[in-house]
Enzyme design. Structure first.
Site, PDB file in Angstrom:
ATOM      1  N   PHE A  88       8.250  12.869  12.916  1.00 14.47           N
ATOM      2  CA  PHE A  88       8.268  12.355  14.279  1.00 14.47           C
ATOM      3  C   PHE A  88       6.937  12.731  14.934  1.00 14.47           C
ATOM      4  O   PHE A  88       6.402  13.814  14.688  1.00 14.47           O
ATOM      5  CB  PHE A  88       9.455  12.936  15.067  1.00 14.47           C
ATOM      6  N   ASP A 159       8.143  23.339  12.144  1.00 16.41           N
ATOM      7  CA  ASP A 159       8.770  22.376  13.044  1.00 16.41           C
ATOM      8  C   ASP A 159      10.217  22.262  12.561  1.00 16.41           C
ATOM      9  O   ASP A 159      10.518  21.561  11.595  1.00 16.41           O
ATOM     10  CB  ASP A 159       8.053  21.024  13.000  1.00 16.41           C
ATOM     11  N   HIS A 162      14.800  19.621  13.005  1.00 14.65           N
ATOM     12  CA  HIS A 162      15.933  19.081  12.246  1.00 14.65           C
ATOM     13  C   HIS A 162      16.746  20.205  11.596  1.00 14.65           C
ATOM     14  O   HIS A 162      17.620  19.913  10.794  1.00 14.65           O
ATOM     15  CB  HIS A 162      15.444  18.177  11.105  1.00 14.65           C
ATOM     16  N   GLN A 185      17.105  17.812  21.997  1.00 11.02           N
ATOM     17  CA  GLN A 185      17.188  16.454  22.534  1.00 11.02           C
ATOM     18  C   GLN A 185      18.538  15.849  22.118  1.00 11.02           C
ATOM     19  O   GLN A 185      19.193  16.330  21.201  1.00 11.02           O
ATOM     20  CB  GLN A 185      15.963  15.666  22.008  1.00 11.02           C
ATOM     21  N   ARG A 217       3.169  33.988  34.950  1.00 10.14           N
ATOM     22  CA  ARG A 217       3.699  34.963  35.895  1.00 10.14           C
ATOM     23  C   ARG A 217       4.685  35.920  35.218  1.00 10.14           C
ATOM     24  O   ARG A 217       5.655  35.482  34.612  1.00 10.14           O
ATOM     25  CB  ARG A 217       4.438  34.177  36.983  1.00 10.14           C
ATOM     26  N   TYR A 224       2.717  36.964  43.263  1.00  5.17           N
ATOM     27  CA  TYR A 224       1.892  35.876  42.730  1.00  5.17           C
ATOM     28  C   TYR A 224       0.684  36.370  41.945  1.00  5.17           C
ATOM     29  O   TYR A 224      -0.417  35.839  42.054  1.00  5.17           O
ATOM     30  CB  TYR A 224       1.498  34.906  43.857  1.00  5.17           C
ATOM     31  N   ARG A 234       9.992  26.196  31.649  1.00  5.44           N
ATOM     32  CA  ARG A 234      11.243  26.967  31.657  1.00  5.44           C
ATOM     33  C   ARG A 234      12.471  26.077  31.503  1.00  5.44           C
ATOM     34  O   ARG A 234      12.569  25.021  32.130  1.00  5.44           O
ATOM     35  CB  ARG A 234      11.369  27.752  32.967  1.00  5.44           C
TER      36      ARG A 234
HETATM   37  C1  LIG Z   1      12.812  15.592  17.896  1.00  7.13           C
HETATM   38  C2  LIG Z   1      11.609  16.103  17.218  1.00  7.13           C
HETATM   39  C3  LIG Z   1      10.593  16.794  17.919  1.00  7.13           C
HETATM   40  C4  LIG Z   1      10.470  16.828  19.414  1.00  7.13           C
HETATM   41  O1  LIG Z   1      11.537  17.212  20.145  1.00  7.13           O
HETATM   42  P1  LIG Z   1      11.768  16.697  21.661  1.00  7.13           P
HETATM   43  O2  LIG Z   1      12.776  17.675  22.145  1.00  7.13           O
HETATM   44  O3  LIG Z   1      12.307  15.308  21.563  1.00  7.13           O
HETATM   45  O4  LIG Z   1      10.490  16.779  22.395  1.00  7.13           O
HETATM   46  C5  LIG Z   1       9.569  17.379  17.191  1.00  7.13           C
HETATM   47  N1  LIG Z   1       9.506  17.257  15.857  1.00  7.13           N
HETATM   48  C6  LIG Z   1      10.428  16.576  15.151  1.00  7.13           C
HETATM   49  C7  LIG Z   1      10.295  16.503  13.672  1.00  7.13           C
HETATM   50  C8  LIG Z   1      11.495  15.957  15.811  1.00  7.13           C
HETATM   51  O5  LIG Z   1      12.379  15.250  15.109  1.00  7.13           O
END
Ligand SMILES: *Cc1c(COP(=O)(O)O)cnc(C)c1O
Length: 386
Positions: A88, A159, A162, A185, A217, A224, A234
């Site tokens: 992705f 990453d 998944h 997501q 912060r 501040y 956040r």
């Molecule tokens: C979904 C996804 C992301 C990004 O996630 P979001 O929460 O949609 O920004 C990054 N890398 C891979 C491989 C993904 O499938």
């Protein structure tokens, strides 16, 4: 003759009174951000513990999780981040957004994970980070990648968008001594609509990330005194409350999906011309974010027609990711000085998979074996006709 009714699959996302109670709990705290409430902090503790990590930091989404991780790992202008060409787009976009160059490398034709030899060949003095993506929940070859990274003096960022709950030789994503980024997501294996998290093995790096994700912060600051450049990534209390509930049902869902993939992939493998995603016995727990299969030799147009017909038959099917270098987005900033044709030449597997691969939503793997048998039969009919 009326068409036979299509198979029906469980809905996604799933929720019940656990999520309802969690939302009510967050609501009645009277403080809806992490500095006032306790849901984000509790979720971080639970999510880190679940993956065997020392620290978790919850953030706004998975793309931000990658950006934040890369930033604290020292990637940025003048550096290169190696990413799989088949992923992705956030994997490369995150690197490009913080000013680094994203360098796509080829993937394995069977597992669709980053190819170790191609990765080794792409390392230069500017390489800062290698970013394996655990495709559809199948862990990349972390042994080989770790060795490569430590020999070359570069870092690994997983990453893990998944890979909630995935394991490599018995170890959780947080126990592999590298930083890992997750997404929550709507379609991901646990979700609050949007959301993300980063696991850190190192306390200093985690503290740096905390500052950066909260406008530089410190937690207790009331004057501040912003200490580093930063932004606001956040997570809010409602998302965290829902994610705590989602985490509590993840193990049960993974168990079902592992069983069902065993069943479905066997059926798919029996269909002439269909090749389901392969595995790796060292990736001993796979949460199965997608059910993927290839149709070797098929053109993109033919594959796309098949996906349309599968959708018409009631199966939640999708065309696989386009190779990242075949998008306009990839070339807008932070691309290597080369061409689409040159990258396609270097990444023949990613190029072929983007054209001939189909994936089914993971909610299909929560259906019964009976439904999955019907699904495989429909795939077989449509592949034979297409
Ligand atoms: C979904 C996804 C992301 C990004 O996630 P979001 O929460 O949609 O920004 C990054 N890398 C891979 C491989 C993904 O499938």
């Amino acid at each position: 003759m009326s068409p036979r009714p299509g198979p029906t699959f469980p809905d996604w996302p799933q929720f019940d009174d656990t999520e309802r109670r969690a939302l009510d709990r967050a609501l009645t705290q009277g403080q809806w951000w992490r500095m006032g409430g306790s849901e984000v902090e509790s979720f971080e503790r639970e999510f880190a513990g679940y993956h065997g990590a020392r620290h978790a930091l919850a953030v706004t989404n998975g793309t931000h999780a990658l950006e934040l991780a890369l930033q604290v790992m020292g990637a940025g202008p003048g550096s290169e981040v190696i990413v799989p060409a088949f992923t992705f787009i956030s994997s490369s976009q995150a690197a490009q957004r913080i000013g680094a160059v994203a360098v796509p490398v080829d993937v394995d034709p069977d597992t669709y994970n980053i190819d170790v030899e191609a990765t080794a060949a792409a390392i230069t003095p500017k390489t800062r980070v290698i970013m394996p993506v655990h495709m559809a929940g199948l862990m990349a070859d972390m042994d080989a990648l770790d060795k490569l990274a430590s020999d070359a003096g570069v870092r690994i960022l997983q990453d893990a968008a998944h890979a909630h709950g995935a394991r490599w030789q018995g170890k959780g994503v947080g126990e592999l001594d590298s930083v890992a980024a997750f997404s929550f997501q709507n379609g991901k294996l646990m979700t609050a609509g949007e959301g993300g998290a980063v696991l850190f093995p190192d306390t200093d790096e985690y503290e740096k990330a905390f500052l950066h994700h909260s406008c530089g912060r410190p937690r207790t600051d009331r004057r501040y005194h912003h200490q580093v450049a930063g932004t606001n990534m956040r997570m809010n209390e409602f998302s965290a409350a829902v994610l705590r509930a989602q985490l509590s049902r993840l193990d049960g869902q993974i168990e079902v999906r592992e069983q069902r993939w065993k069943f479905l992939s066997t059926q798919l493998a029996d269909i002439p011309g269909v090749r389901p995603q392969g595995g790796d016995s060292r990736a001993d727990r796979n949460p199965h974010y997608m059910a993927m299969f290839r149709l070797p030799g098929w053109t993109e147009e033919r594959r796309n027609l098949l996906v349309d017909r599968l959708v018409d038959a009631g199966i939640p099917a999708f065309a696989a990711f386009r190779a990242i270098y075949r998008t306009n987005a990839f070339w807008e900033m932070g691309a290597p000085e080369t061409s689409v044709d040159e990258l396609a030449r270097r990444c023949p597997n990613a190029d072929a998979i983007s054209a001939d691969c189909v994936w089914l939503h993971h909610r299909t793997l929560l259906a019964s074996e009976q439904v999955l048998g019907d699904t495989a039969a429909i795939v077989a009919d449509l592949v034979a006709a297409g």
